[in-house]
Design an enzyme around this catalytic site. Structure first.
Site, PDB file in Angstrom:
ATOM      1  N   HIS A  37     -57.265 -41.933  45.173  1.00 15.27           N
ATOM      2  CA  HIS A  37     -58.095 -40.767  44.832  1.00 15.27           C
ATOM      3  C   HIS A  37     -57.451 -39.481  45.354  1.00 15.27           C
ATOM      4  CE1 HIS A  37     -61.340 -43.974  45.111  1.00 15.27           C
ATOM      5  NE2 HIS A  37     -61.545 -43.471  43.915  1.00 15.27           N
ATOM      6  N   GLY A 147     -57.032 -42.040  37.061  1.00 15.20           N
ATOM      7  CA  GLY A 147     -55.938 -42.922  37.457  1.00 15.20           C
ATOM      8  C   GLY A 147     -55.579 -43.913  36.353  1.00 15.20           C
TER       9      GLY A 147
END
Ligand code: PAF
Length: 300
Positions: A37, A147
């Site tokens: 993250h 992602g």
């Protein structure tokens, strides 16, 4: 770092920044933050003037209530990490705030949910797209960062954003991996030491497929990955397959393709993990980690 729970306050916060001509980058998360993250936050920092991160464990995308209850939550630690990472606004909505006056909508996912996670988790991607639309509605980012570990999610969000003319740029960021190759995931926290030790087998299975890709048949390449997973009976695969990079439909030959994607999902003890790798006809594989840590002469 500012912190808002109320979506209306977030709308006011971003409107003020946008009036000043600032570009807003957005990283939607479900918390339990890790270096994966933080890499998204870093990329948002690099490309935008302001960075907003949301933490919301979205009930719409869990088809198993136990999975939702067990999803790791660590709000104080997350806030500390985001402060250091240079987040400008942390948005932690409550379900009644973010879904106020919202009727869940059935999106056209263009068939991208027909395979892999789709059948294993009915309703999951509709839940993801519904919450992402709500978050975008309040945050109104210029760019949103996702992602590649969740490749199917990324592909679906891109598809919906394009087909509905959402103005946000959807930016893909590479999967971050532990030193042994395990893809970083909030779920890794729930692995006990024995399961943590066996979890890198998922990545090793993907690498076995990458070594065989374009050199042997699709079935043989897939089997090479399945053989790696079968080497530990405590790993229970849900799927391992090779897909077209754009449609994510399973392929049965390499004809005309320069790239393909191998996707895996497996239960390691009580934890379900996913991972994927881009396979390139003449390349090292689209995974920067594989290129940096070749495990086989063909990998570099
Ligand atoms: O990838 C995630 O963490 C979630 O699916 C997302 C995009 C934050 C939506 O809840």
């Amino acid at each position: 770092m500012d912190h808002c729970v109320d979506p209306i306050k977030v709308a006011a916060w971003q409107a003020e920044r946008r009036r000043r001509g600032e570009r807003i980058g957005f990283v939607p998360t479900m918390g339990a933050l890790h270096a994966g993250h933080l890499a998204l936050v870093q990329e948002a920092r690099r490309r935008c003037d302001r960075v907003v991160v949301s933490i919301f464990v979205n009930p719409l995308q869990f088809n198993n209530p136990e999975d939702l209850a067990r999803y790791p939550r660590q709000p104080e630690a997350d806030a500390g990490l985001l402060r250091t990472a240079g987040c400008d606004l942390l948005f932690t909505p409550e379900a009644e705030g973010i879904f106020r006056d919202h009727r869940p909508r059935e999106y056209d996912l263009g068939g991208l949910d027909l395979h892999w996670e789709g059948p294993d988790r009915p309703g999951h991607f509709q839940g993801v797209v519904n919450v992402v639309e709500r978050l975008f509605h309040y945050v109104r980012p210029d760019m949103a960062f996702f992602g590649e570990k969740d490749r199917q999610q990324l592909t679906i969000i891109r598809h919906v954003a394009r087909s509905l003319h959402w103005p946000e740029d959807i930016v893909a960021c590479p999967t971050q991996r532990e030193a042994d190759g395990l893809a970083m995931s909030s779920r890794n926290q729930r692995l006990d030491p024995a399961d943590r030790a066996r979890a890198p087998l998922l990545y090793q299975a993907l690498q076995a497929v990458a070594r065989a890709a374009f050199r042997s048949t699709v079935d043989q390449a897939r089997q090479a990955g399945l053989d790696v997973l079968a080497s530990d009976p405590a790993i229970r695969p849900d799927h391992l397959g090779i897909a077209h990079p754009a449609t994510l439909a399973p392929i049965d030959g390499w004809d005309g393709l320069q790239e393909a994607v191998v996707l895996v999902a497996a239960r390691v003890g009580p934890v379900r993990l996913i991972d994927n790798l881009v396979l390139q006809r003449d390349g090292p594989g689209g995974d920067t980690f594989a290129a940096r840590h070749p495990r086989h002469p063909h990998d570099h």
